[in-house]
Design a protein around this motif. Sequence first.
Motif, PDB file in Angstrom:
ATOM      1  N   VAL A 156     -10.339   6.541   6.052  1.00 52.59           N
ATOM      2  CA  VAL A 156      -8.983   5.999   5.918  1.00 52.59           C
ATOM      3  C   VAL A 156      -8.971   4.847   4.917  1.00 52.59           C
ATOM      4  O   VAL A 156      -8.075   4.763   4.059  1.00 52.59           O
ATOM      5  N   SER A 157      -9.942   3.959   5.009  1.00 51.80           N
ATOM      6  CA  SER A 157     -10.014   2.818   4.087  1.00 51.80           C
ATOM      7  C   SER A 157     -10.180   3.288   2.651  1.00 51.80           C
ATOM      8  O   SER A 157      -9.534   2.754   1.728  1.00 51.80           O
ATOM      9  N   ARG A 158     -11.057   4.283   2.439  1.00 52.34           N
ATOM     10  CA  ARG A 158     -11.254   4.806   1.077  1.00 52.34           C
ATOM     11  C   ARG A 158      -9.964   5.428   0.551  1.00 52.34           C
ATOM     12  O   ARG A 158      -9.616   5.268  -0.624  1.00 52.34           O
ATOM     13  N   TYR A 159      -9.249   6.111   1.430  1.00 53.98           N
ATOM     14  CA  TYR A 159      -7.994   6.737   1.026  1.00 53.98           C
ATOM     15  C   TYR A 159      -6.972   5.681   0.595  1.00 53.98           C
ATOM     16  O   TYR A 159      -6.312   5.827  -0.433  1.00 53.98           O
ATOM     17  N   LEU A 160      -6.864   4.600   1.363  1.00 50.61           N
ATOM     18  CA  LEU A 160      -5.915   3.541   1.026  1.00 50.61           C
ATOM     19  C   LEU A 160      -6.286   2.857  -0.288  1.00 50.61           C
ATOM     20  O   LEU A 160      -5.418   2.515  -1.093  1.00 50.61           O
ATOM     21  N   ARG A 161      -7.590   2.668  -0.486  1.00 47.98           N
ATOM     22  CA  ARG A 161      -8.022   2.057  -1.757  1.00 47.98           C
ATOM     23  C   ARG A 161      -7.726   2.986  -2.926  1.00 47.98           C
ATOM     24  O   ARG A 161      -7.361   2.539  -4.023  1.00 47.98           O
ATOM     25  N   PHE A 162      -7.847   4.288  -2.684  1.00 45.71           N
ATOM     26  CA  PHE A 162      -7.567   5.260  -3.752  1.00 45.71           C
ATOM     27  C   PHE A 162      -6.071   5.249  -4.105  1.00 45.71           C
ATOM     28  O   PHE A 162      -5.700   5.277  -5.280  1.00 45.71           O
ATOM     29  N   VAL A 163      -5.241   5.210  -3.073  1.00 47.20           N
ATOM     30  CA  VAL A 163      -3.796   5.173  -3.307  1.00 47.20           C
ATOM     31  C   VAL A 163      -3.400   3.877  -4.004  1.00 47.20           C
ATOM     32  O   VAL A 163      -2.533   3.853  -4.876  1.00 47.20           O
ATOM     33  N   GLY A 164      -4.033   2.781  -3.600  1.00 52.01           N
ATOM     34  CA  GLY A 164      -3.821   1.506  -4.278  1.00 52.01           C
ATOM     35  C   GLY A 164      -2.708   0.646  -3.713  1.00 52.01           C
ATOM     36  O   GLY A 164      -2.595  -0.522  -4.060  1.00 52.01           O
ATOM     37  N   GLU A 165      -1.845   1.193  -2.846  1.00 51.99           N
ATOM     38  CA  GLU A 165      -0.766   0.407  -2.247  1.00 51.99           C
ATOM     39  C   GLU A 165      -0.273   1.081  -0.972  1.00 51.99           C
ATOM     40  O   GLU A 165      -0.485   2.279  -0.769  1.00 51.99           O
ATOM     41  N   ILE A 166       0.353   0.281  -0.137  1.00 53.67           N
ATOM     42  CA  ILE A 166       0.986   0.812   1.067  1.00 53.67           C
ATOM     43  C   ILE A 166       2.422   0.306   1.103  1.00 53.67           C
ATOM     44  O   ILE A 166       2.745  -0.706   0.479  1.00 53.67           O
ATOM     45  N   PRO A 167       3.313   1.008   1.801  1.00 54.56           N
ATOM     46  CA  PRO A 167       4.724   0.582   1.840  1.00 54.56           C
ATOM     47  C   PRO A 167       4.865  -0.826   2.404  1.00 54.56           C
ATOM     48  O   PRO A 167       4.107  -1.239   3.289  1.00 54.56           O
ATOM     49  N   ASP A 168       5.834  -1.571   1.885  1.00 51.86           N
ATOM     50  CA  ASP A 168       6.099  -2.927   2.382  1.00 51.86           C
ATOM     51  C   ASP A 168       6.395  -2.897   3.882  1.00 51.86           C
ATOM     52  O   ASP A 168       7.070  -1.991   4.372  1.00 51.86           O
ATOM     53  N   GLY A 169       5.894  -3.910   4.576  1.00 53.27           N
ATOM     54  CA  GLY A 169       6.166  -4.015   6.002  1.00 53.27           C
ATOM     55  C   GLY A 169       5.334  -3.107   6.875  1.00 53.27           C
ATOM     56  O   GLY A 169       5.603  -2.973   8.069  1.00 53.27           O
ATOM     57  N   THR A 170       4.304  -2.499   6.308  1.00 54.37           N
ATOM     58  CA  THR A 170       3.465  -1.588   7.095  1.00 54.37           C
ATOM     59  C   THR A 170       2.518  -2.379   7.985  1.00 54.37           C
ATOM     60  O   THR A 170       1.731  -3.187   7.490  1.00 54.37           O
ATOM     61  N   ASP A 171       2.599  -2.169   9.279  1.00 51.23           N
ATOM     62  CA  ASP A 171       1.652  -2.781  10.201  1.00 51.23           C
ATOM     63  C   ASP A 171       0.788  -1.745  10.898  1.00 51.23           C
ATOM     64  O   ASP A 171      -0.191  -2.074  11.559  1.00 51.23           O
ATOM     65  N   SER A 172       1.163  -0.457  10.722  1.00 51.66           N
ATOM     66  CA  SER A 172       0.386   0.608  11.337  1.00 51.66           C
ATOM     67  C   SER A 172       0.529   1.895  10.534  1.00 51.66           C
ATOM     68  O   SER A 172       1.518   2.101   9.814  1.00 51.66           O
ATOM     69  N   ILE A 173      -0.477   2.742  10.668  1.00 44.21           N
ATOM     70  CA  ILE A 173      -0.497   4.057  10.034  1.00 44.21           C
ATOM     71  C   ILE A 173      -0.316   5.094  11.132  1.00 44.21           C
ATOM     72  O   ILE A 173      -0.939   4.996  12.193  1.00 44.21           O
ATOM     73  N   PHE A 174       0.513   6.073  10.893  1.00 43.51           N
ATOM     74  CA  PHE A 174       0.802   7.056  11.938  1.00 43.51           C
ATOM     75  C   PHE A 174      -0.240   8.167  11.921  1.00 43.51           C
ATOM     76  O   PHE A 174      -0.582   8.725  10.862  1.00 43.51           O
ATOM     77  N   VAL A 175      -0.731   8.490  13.091  1.00 40.81           N
ATOM     78  CA  VAL A 175      -1.723   9.547  13.258  1.00 40.81           C
ATOM     79  C   VAL A 175      -0.986  10.828  13.631  1.00 40.81           C
ATOM     80  O   VAL A 175      -0.220  10.850  14.605  1.00 40.81           O
ATOM     81  N   VAL A 176      -1.205  11.880  12.844  1.00 36.37           N
ATOM     82  CA  VAL A 176      -0.445  13.123  13.039  1.00 36.37           C
ATOM     83  C   VAL A 176      -1.379  14.322  13.098  1.00 36.37           C
ATOM     84  O   VAL A 176      -2.534  14.265  12.659  1.00 36.37           O
TER      85      VAL A 176
END
Length: 449
Positions: A156-176
């Motif tokens: 998950v961490s590698r994926y977020l670093r690859f994307v380079g940003e997350i939406p403003d106000g994000t405090d959690s990632i949804f597991v689906v």
Amino acid sequence: MDARDHNQDNLEKLRQQLDDGRMRAARVMVSSLHPSELARLLESLPRKKRAMLWEIVDPDIEGDVLVEVSDEVRDGLIEGMQTEELVAAAEGMEVDDLADLLIDLPEAVTQEVLQSLDKQDQERVQQVLAYDEESAGGLMNVDIVTVRPDVTLEVVSRYLRFVGEIPDGTDSIFVVSRDNGYIGSLFLSRLLTNDPEEMVANVMSTDIMPIPAHTPSTQVVWEFENRDLLSAPVVDDDFRVLGRITVDDVVDVIRDEAEHSLMSAAGLDEEDDMFAPVVKSAGRRAVWLGINLCTAFLAASVVDMFQTTVDKIVLLAVLMPVVPSMGGVAGTQSLTIITRAIALGQINKDNASGILRKELMVGVLNGIGWAIVVSLATYWWFGIWHIGGIIGAAMIINLFIAALAGFSIPLILREMNVDPALAGGVVLTTVTDVVGYSAFLGLGAIFLL
């Protein structure tokens, strides 16, 4: 000086700069203001100065400002903008904010804005527009991050670093799941503090329950308030994740509801422009003034029925306003409590009878207490104990009826799909006036003639 006073001072300085024609200084100050601050300032300016301020607002934030202002002010600003300006203003906006703006744009402009978006954003906007703006689906932001439960936190961490940003106000990632069904939430705090080799399924939280997309906004507020949420997933009927609602969206709803309750009590709309043309504003207010006039004539007709009684016993005319006035205040107290309970979802079939009994007992107790006071005051004033007894009895009757009306009127109006905050006060005043005059003058006719 706190932040609110500081902002107020800045806005006052900006108004002064606009008054003095110091546009360069005003432009510098405007560039430092948040879109919501600019929105409040635009709403507080007469139309001529509003147009001057709008000309120096950075085009990059015009869309964000348009979303923040009231509906009527927004319509006025949009009327003065070219199609190209509106399309440019919509660029780069959050999908949920853009959906709110598109509702008020002309159809031709809406189509141009949609065509300027890539296919993914078009689908996202259409997804939000498919739901009522007063529902969870209308409030949600579809810009979210989702992960599967069978991967490690390191992945998950590698994926977020690859994307380079997350939406403003994000405090959690949804597991689906594979079909995008909601399973749980992975808080960023847990992602950062747990062993990178841990599986998402072992670290995620299943305590955050998703909110169905068709849930009314008032219920969304209740969920956030009672569960202390910062954000929550929004799902469709098949439990698939559509987007998320964040606490800033909920704060906007709370503010809108508070303004609506305040303005509706006077028969006004919170979206009206304070600087609208005089004739237009007068026309709006005339509607409720006319309704109030009709109810006043109804109360007057009751008094006219007892004209003979009033002519013979002039003291009744002197004391006549006391009973309706006391009933109006007592009824308004009950009306406000029940209207609030309806808004918060605190009243239902199970507890309604208990609340009614309580309100009636309060009405009777206050009626007896104040009946004694007003009877003694009347006897001391006029020296006639008969009139004191009559006004006391009338007050008990009216306060009892006022409590009953204050409880039942909001519930009846809700069943009729009429906003209790808008019409409740007018109906209640009519009831307490008619009953108050009828009880006082009727008892006077029976016992004094």
